[in-house]
Design an enzyme around this catalytic site. Structure first.
Site, PDB file in Angstrom:
ATOM      1  N   GLY A  53      -2.619 -38.544  36.196  1.00 39.60           N
ATOM      2  CA  GLY A  53      -2.509 -39.088  37.546  1.00 39.60           C
ATOM      3  C   GLY A  53      -2.965 -40.530  37.479  1.00 39.60           C
ATOM      4  N   GLU A  54      -3.780 -40.947  38.421  1.00 34.83           N
ATOM      5  CA  GLU A  54      -4.278 -42.319  38.433  1.00 34.83           C
ATOM      6  C   GLU A  54      -5.802 -42.246  38.332  1.00 34.83           C
ATOM      7  OE1 GLU A  54      -5.053 -45.883  38.292  1.00 34.83           O
ATOM      8  OE2 GLU A  54      -5.803 -45.123  40.190  1.00 34.83           O
ATOM      9  N   SER A  55      -6.363 -42.769  37.240  1.00 34.85           N
ATOM     10  CA  SER A  55      -7.788 -42.540  36.955  1.00 34.85           C
ATOM     11  C   SER A  55      -8.721 -43.144  38.002  1.00 34.85           C
ATOM     12  CB  SER A  55      -8.151 -43.055  35.559  1.00 34.85           C
ATOM     13  OG  SER A  55      -7.929 -44.438  35.448  1.00 34.85           O
ATOM     14  N   CYS A  85      -4.073 -37.557  29.681  1.00 36.16           N
ATOM     15  CA  CYS A  85      -3.742 -38.873  30.215  1.00 36.16           C
ATOM     16  C   CYS A  85      -4.912 -39.427  31.042  1.00 36.16           C
ATOM     17  CB  CYS A  85      -2.427 -38.821  30.990  1.00 36.16           C
ATOM     18  SG  CYS A  85      -1.716 -40.451  31.310  1.00 36.16           S
ATOM     19  N   ARG A 114      -7.213 -48.252  28.939  1.00 38.37           N
ATOM     20  CA  ARG A 114      -6.647 -47.563  30.092  1.00 38.37           C
ATOM     21  C   ARG A 114      -5.124 -47.541  30.171  1.00 38.37           C
ATOM     22  NH1 ARG A 114      -7.608 -49.560  35.519  1.00 38.37           N
ATOM     23  NH2 ARG A 114      -6.593 -47.915  36.648  1.00 38.37           N
ATOM     24  N   ILE A 142       3.179 -41.136  29.502  1.00 39.03           N
ATOM     25  CA  ILE A 142       3.544 -41.820  30.746  1.00 39.03           C
ATOM     26  C   ILE A 142       2.406 -42.767  31.118  1.00 39.03           C
ATOM     27  CG2 ILE A 142       4.158 -41.557  33.182  1.00 39.03           C
ATOM     28  CD1 ILE A 142       5.081 -38.692  32.503  1.00 39.03           C
ATOM     29  N   ARG A 143       2.644 -44.063  30.973  1.00 40.35           N
ATOM     30  CA  ARG A 143       1.589 -45.068  31.208  1.00 40.35           C
ATOM     31  C   ARG A 143       0.275 -44.567  30.605  1.00 40.35           C
ATOM     32  NH1 ARG A 143       0.771 -46.271  37.062  1.00 40.35           N
ATOM     33  NH2 ARG A 143      -0.544 -47.921  36.256  1.00 40.35           N
ATOM     34  N   HIS A 179       1.038 -35.671  27.929  1.00 45.62           N
ATOM     35  CA  HIS A 179       1.126 -34.629  28.960  1.00 45.62           C
ATOM     36  C   HIS A 179       1.740 -33.345  28.397  1.00 45.62           C
ATOM     37  CE1 HIS A 179       0.340 -37.081  32.636  1.00 45.62           C
ATOM     38  NE2 HIS A 179       0.736 -38.066  31.858  1.00 45.62           N
ATOM     39  N   GLU A 181       1.656 -30.470  29.648  1.00 44.40           N
ATOM     40  CA  GLU A 181       2.121 -29.632  30.762  1.00 44.40           C
ATOM     41  C   GLU A 181       3.541 -29.979  31.204  1.00 44.40           C
ATOM     42  OE1 GLU A 181       0.658 -33.329  32.687  1.00 44.40           O
ATOM     43  OE2 GLU A 181       0.092 -32.155  30.915  1.00 44.40           O
TER      44      GLU A 181
END
Length: 197
Positions: A53-55, A85, A114, A142-143, A179, A181
């Site tokens: 997600g977004e840390s 991630c 990051r 992903i990023r 990821h 999942e």
């Protein structure tokens, strides 16, 4: 009966829940997976997954909901934990590119960068070599953050992209840049579950 919690504040929560359910089924383990949003739910679980997600958002919401401190203590006391991630960033001891308000659990002796791979458009899939299986695993990046340094000899490489470490394990904690999942391959979730049962 095993109960796994997925920290469900932001990110790809439902994908982790489904992957963990499939892994339980494949291993023939009786168990359930819960979406964790409140600190009191932590007492019900035998293992925890911190999704991507977004840390910055995950860090802020974990502090705001009161999950941060009890979760940190439980992992330090031996609760099996896997972060993917942004979840890897949350577990890391040191983070390059963190914002001042970000707090990390600091339970995994790695230094991560990051947004090392750049923006969403730079996301990619590539075969990853696993320490516990000969068959390659399709890593979805992903990023993704990048593990730039292992800070102690307690940290063992778990996954490689070519010759670079992209997944690690330290006692009860697993951290992955990618990821698992987002694939149909449940081997990594199964490996995590075997740490619990």
């Amino acid at each position: 009966m095993v109960k796994i919690g997925v920290i469900g504040l932001q990110g790809d929560v439902s994908e982790h829940i489904e992957a963990t359910k499939r892994a339980l089924e494949r291993l023939g383990i009786e168990g359930s997976v819960i979406w964790v949003k409140r600190p009191e739910q932590l007492n019900q679980i035998d293992g925890v997954i911190i999704p991507g997600g977004e840390s910055t958002t995950i860090s802020r919401l974990m502090q705001r909901t009161g999950l941060f401190d009890p979760l940190k203590k439980m992992i330090e006391d031996g609760l099996p934990a896997m972060g993917t991630c942004a979840g890897l960033i949350m577990l890391a001891k040191e983070v390059i590119g963190a914002t001042p308000e970000q707090k990390f659990l600091e339970v995994l002796d790695v230094k991560v960068n990051r947004n090392a791979y750049g923006r969403q458009v730079d996301s990619f899939e590539a075969p990853v070599k696993l320490a516990f299986d000969d068959k390659p695993f399709i890593g979805v990046f992903i990023r993704a953050p990048r593990i730039v340094e292992l800070l102690s000899d307690k940290v063992k490489p778990l996954a490689w992209l070519e010759d670079r470490v992209v997944g690690v394990e330290q006692g009860n904690v697993i951290g992955l840049e990618f990821h698992p999942e987002l694939t149909d391959d449940t081997r990594i979730h199964e490996y995590f579950l075997k740490k619990i049962v």
